[in-house]
Design a protein around this motif. Structure first.
Motif, PDB file in Angstrom:
ATOM      1  N   CYS A 177       0.839  -1.195   0.000  1.00  0.00           N
ATOM      2  CA  CYS A 177       0.000   0.000   0.000  1.00  0.00           C
ATOM      3  C   CYS A 177       0.876   1.248   0.000  1.00  0.00           C
ATOM      4  CB  CYS A 177      -0.908  -0.001   1.230  1.00  0.00           C
ATOM      5  SG  CYS A 177      -1.993   1.430   1.374  1.00  0.00           S
ATOM      6  N   PHE A 178       0.590   2.164  -0.910  1.00  0.00           N
ATOM      7  CA  PHE A 178       1.334   3.415  -1.018  1.00  0.00           C
ATOM      8  C   PHE A 178       0.700   4.437  -0.074  1.00  0.00           C
ATOM      9  CE2 PHE A 178       2.870   7.350  -2.864  1.00  0.00           C
ATOM     10  CZ  PHE A 178       4.149   7.023  -3.317  1.00  0.00           C
ATOM     11  N   VAL A 179       1.536   5.164   0.674  1.00  0.00           N
ATOM     12  CA  VAL A 179       1.043   6.098   1.691  1.00  0.00           C
ATOM     13  C   VAL A 179       1.354   7.542   1.291  1.00  0.00           C
ATOM     14  CG1 VAL A 179       1.112   6.789   4.119  1.00  0.00           C
ATOM     15  CG2 VAL A 179       1.392   4.375   3.485  1.00  0.00           C
ATOM     16  N   VAL A 180       0.324   8.378   1.351  1.00  0.00           N
ATOM     17  CA  VAL A 180       0.483   9.816   1.129  1.00  0.00           C
ATOM     18  C   VAL A 180       0.232  10.517   2.456  1.00  0.00           C
ATOM     19  CG1 VAL A 180      -0.334  11.846  -0.132  1.00  0.00           C
ATOM     20  CG2 VAL A 180      -0.336   9.591  -1.241  1.00  0.00           C
ATOM     21  N   VAL A 181       1.222  11.245   2.936  1.00  0.00           N
ATOM     22  CA  VAL A 181       1.078  12.003   4.179  1.00  0.00           C
ATOM     23  C   VAL A 181       1.106  13.493   3.827  1.00  0.00           C
ATOM     24  CG1 VAL A 181       2.036  12.521   6.454  1.00  0.00           C
ATOM     25  CG2 VAL A 181       2.179  10.192   5.547  1.00  0.00           C
ATOM     26  N   ASP A 182       0.023  14.165   4.125  1.00  0.00           N
ATOM     27  CA  ASP A 182      -0.116  15.590   3.832  1.00  0.00           C
ATOM     28  C   ASP A 182       0.304  16.390   5.062  1.00  0.00           C
ATOM     29  OD1 ASP A 182      -0.895  18.173   3.199  1.00  0.00           O
ATOM     30  OD2 ASP A 182      -2.879  17.596   2.462  1.00  0.00           O
ATOM     31  N   GLU A 183       1.416  17.119   4.938  1.00  0.00           N
ATOM     32  CA  GLU A 183       1.941  17.917   6.047  1.00  0.00           C
ATOM     33  C   GLU A 183       1.796  19.413   5.763  1.00  0.00           C
ATOM     34  OE1 GLU A 183       5.907  16.613   6.977  1.00  0.00           O
ATOM     35  OE2 GLU A 183       5.208  14.671   7.747  1.00  0.00           O
ATOM     36  N   SER A 184       0.702  19.790   5.134  1.00  0.00           N
ATOM     37  CA  SER A 184       0.539  21.162   4.661  1.00  0.00           C
ATOM     38  C   SER A 184       0.460  22.206   5.770  1.00  0.00           C
ATOM     39  CB  SER A 184      -0.703  21.270   3.778  1.00  0.00           C
ATOM     40  OG  SER A 184      -0.493  20.615   2.544  1.00  0.00           O
ATOM     41  N   PHE A 185       0.106  21.795   6.985  1.00  0.00           N
ATOM     42  CA  PHE A 185       0.028  22.754   8.096  1.00  0.00           C
ATOM     43  C   PHE A 185       1.195  22.602   9.072  1.00  0.00           C
ATOM     44  CE2 PHE A 185      -4.315  22.472   6.541  1.00  0.00           C
ATOM     45  CZ  PHE A 185      -4.699  23.809   6.509  1.00  0.00           C
ATOM     46  N   MET A 186       2.160  21.774   8.740  1.00  0.00           N
ATOM     47  CA  MET A 186       3.255  21.485   9.657  1.00  0.00           C
ATOM     48  C   MET A 186       4.125  22.708   9.940  1.00  0.00           C
ATOM     49  SD  MET A 186       4.053  18.759  11.405  1.00  0.00           S
ATOM     50  CE  MET A 186       3.520  17.291  10.531  1.00  0.00           C
ATOM     51  N   ASP A 187       4.168  23.678   9.004  1.00  0.00           N
ATOM     52  CA  ASP A 187       4.997  24.873   9.211  1.00  0.00           C
ATOM     53  C   ASP A 187       4.561  25.682  10.424  1.00  0.00           C
ATOM     54  OD1 ASP A 187       6.870  24.713   7.058  1.00  0.00           O
ATOM     55  OD2 ASP A 187       5.284  25.284   5.668  1.00  0.00           O
ATOM     56  N   PHE A 188       3.308  25.559  10.824  1.00  0.00           N
ATOM     57  CA  PHE A 188       2.812  26.322  11.967  1.00  0.00           C
ATOM     58  C   PHE A 188       3.299  25.762  13.297  1.00  0.00           C
ATOM     59  CE2 PHE A 188      -0.387  27.412   8.737  1.00  0.00           C
ATOM     60  CZ  PHE A 188      -0.511  28.781   8.931  1.00  0.00           C
ATOM     61  N   ILE A 189       3.896  24.580  13.289  1.00  0.00           N
ATOM     62  CA  ILE A 189       4.286  23.905  14.525  1.00  0.00           C
ATOM     63  C   ILE A 189       5.780  24.088  14.763  1.00  0.00           C
ATOM     64  CG2 ILE A 189       4.395  21.672  15.699  1.00  0.00           C
ATOM     65  CD1 ILE A 189       1.991  20.847  13.974  1.00  0.00           C
ATOM     66  N   SER A 190       6.130  24.675  15.904  1.00  0.00           N
ATOM     67  CA  SER A 190       7.535  24.989  16.176  1.00  0.00           C
ATOM     68  C   SER A 190       8.375  23.731  16.345  1.00  0.00           C
ATOM     69  CB  SER A 190       7.642  25.868  17.433  1.00  0.00           C
ATOM     70  OG  SER A 190       7.049  25.226  18.544  1.00  0.00           O
TER      71      SER A 190
END
Length: 360
Positions: A177-190
């Protein structure tokens, strides 16, 4: 109830409907500080370059992203926003059975349906604060060829540990199974290093990370995002499948300037965290709301005790000059839920006043 794949951020449609061009948009989760002055200047300085085709290689931008996010540049593909790359990936890999946690960002399902994939849901539990059901998810991987995960999850704001996602990726690989992880809001986390799985890229060929640059850098109108994957064949095929000029020249220059603006990035994280805490604490004082603790710049609310559904709440708030996100069209949610973005203090106070007035 909004249409199945309708999004927040429809400020133009709302303004046309109400005749109010001064609406405050709490439905789109964009950096409350708005556009960086340095980015704005870079856009203005390069307006003249629109007479030329954009750089298709985008080597400078990929190198800059590689440096900032610690990703090998050859593993990066640029997109006209992150969403474009979801569709490109699905058209390249042609998944047949896709697994989604629910509720989550609707474009995963829409991209999968564009290639006639069967959609399967692993539902998150409101009673368990929408936490990742690790064992349930692992069991659900059987006979699935693609999994989408959003971290932090949209619209719940739930943040998953890198350790748990690594376990999921490992089991997914065993199930082809191929996994896509969307980290589009990760920049807001220090302390994003505790949650991002980009360190897994080199050892996992079944993993692709999606990252929007429109949310944190306030560029939704320009469209800019990237994906990263260590499988060279996947990147090669995605590059062949997309428009070669998919990222315009102004978006490229804006991206470079944004990544160089360290002061803006640091100030954005600090200011947004302060306003997240403020808005969460104030909303939590209102007895008729169930407020889910946020990790980034949006907050999920259960309004059931108000005695109205999300469509009615949306309409009342719109009449008060505020747009919220009606969450009734998210699989796994209902007309009891709305989502609000975190904005500047003055705007946040206007939202609080509007919500309080409904309860009077």
């Amino acid at each position: 109830m909004p249409e199945k794949f309708e999004h927040g951020g429809a400020v133009y449609a709302a303004a046309a409907k109400t005749g109010d061009n001064a609406l405050i948009d709490f439905s789109a989760n964009i950096n409350p500080l708005g556009l960086s002055k340095i980015v704005k200047q870079a856009i203005m300085d390069n307006v003249g370059n629109v007479i030329h085709y954009p750089d298709t290689a985008m080597t400078e931008l990929k190198n800059k992203i590689g440096t900032v996010y610690d990703i090998a540049p050859q593993n990066i593909i640029m997109g006209n926003g992150a969403v474009e790359l979801l569709y490109v990936l699905c058209h390249v890999l042609q998944p047949k059975n896709v697994l989604l946690i629910a509720p989550t960002f609707s474009e995963y399902e829409r991209a999968a349906r564009s290639v006639d994939a069967t959609i399967n849901y692993c539902f998150l539990s409101e009673q368990h604060e929408f936490e990742l059901p690790l064992q349930k998810l692992i069991i659900s991987l059987k006979n699935k060829d693609m999994l989408f995960l959003c971290n932090p999850n949209n619209p719940t704001g739930t943040l998953y540990s890198a350790e748990n996602i690594a376990i999921v990726v490992e089991h997914a690989e065993a199930n082809n199974c191929f996994v896509v992880v969307d980290e589009s809001f990760m920049d807001f986390i220090s302390n994003s290093g505790d949650f991002s799985v980009k360190s897994l890229l080199n050892g996992c060929h079944n993993l692709l990370i999606i990252h929007s640059m429109t949310k944190f850098f306030a560029l939704p109108g320009l469209r800019l995002g990237f994906a990263a994957c260590s499988d060279a064949e996947v990147i090669r095929r995605m590059n062949l499948d997309k428009d070669p000029w998919n990222v315009n020249c102004l978006a490229q220059k804006a991206g470079l300037a944004a990544l160089d603006d360290k002061i803006y990035r640091r100030r954005s994280r600090s200011y947004t965290r302060s306003e997240i805490n403020y808005l969460y604490e104030e909303l939590s004082q209102l007895p008729l709301l169930k407020v889910y603790k946020p990790s980034v710049n949006y907050i999920l609310l259960n309004i059931h005790k108000l005695g109205m559904d999300s469509a009615r709440f949306y309409q009342i708030m719109l009449e008060k000059g505020i747009i919220v996100r009606d969450c009734a069209n998210y699989p796994g949610l209902s007309g009891d839920f709305v989502r609000i973005a975190v904005k500047r203090r003055e705007e946040n106070d206007k939202l609080l006043d509007a919500v309080e007035s409904i309860m009077e």
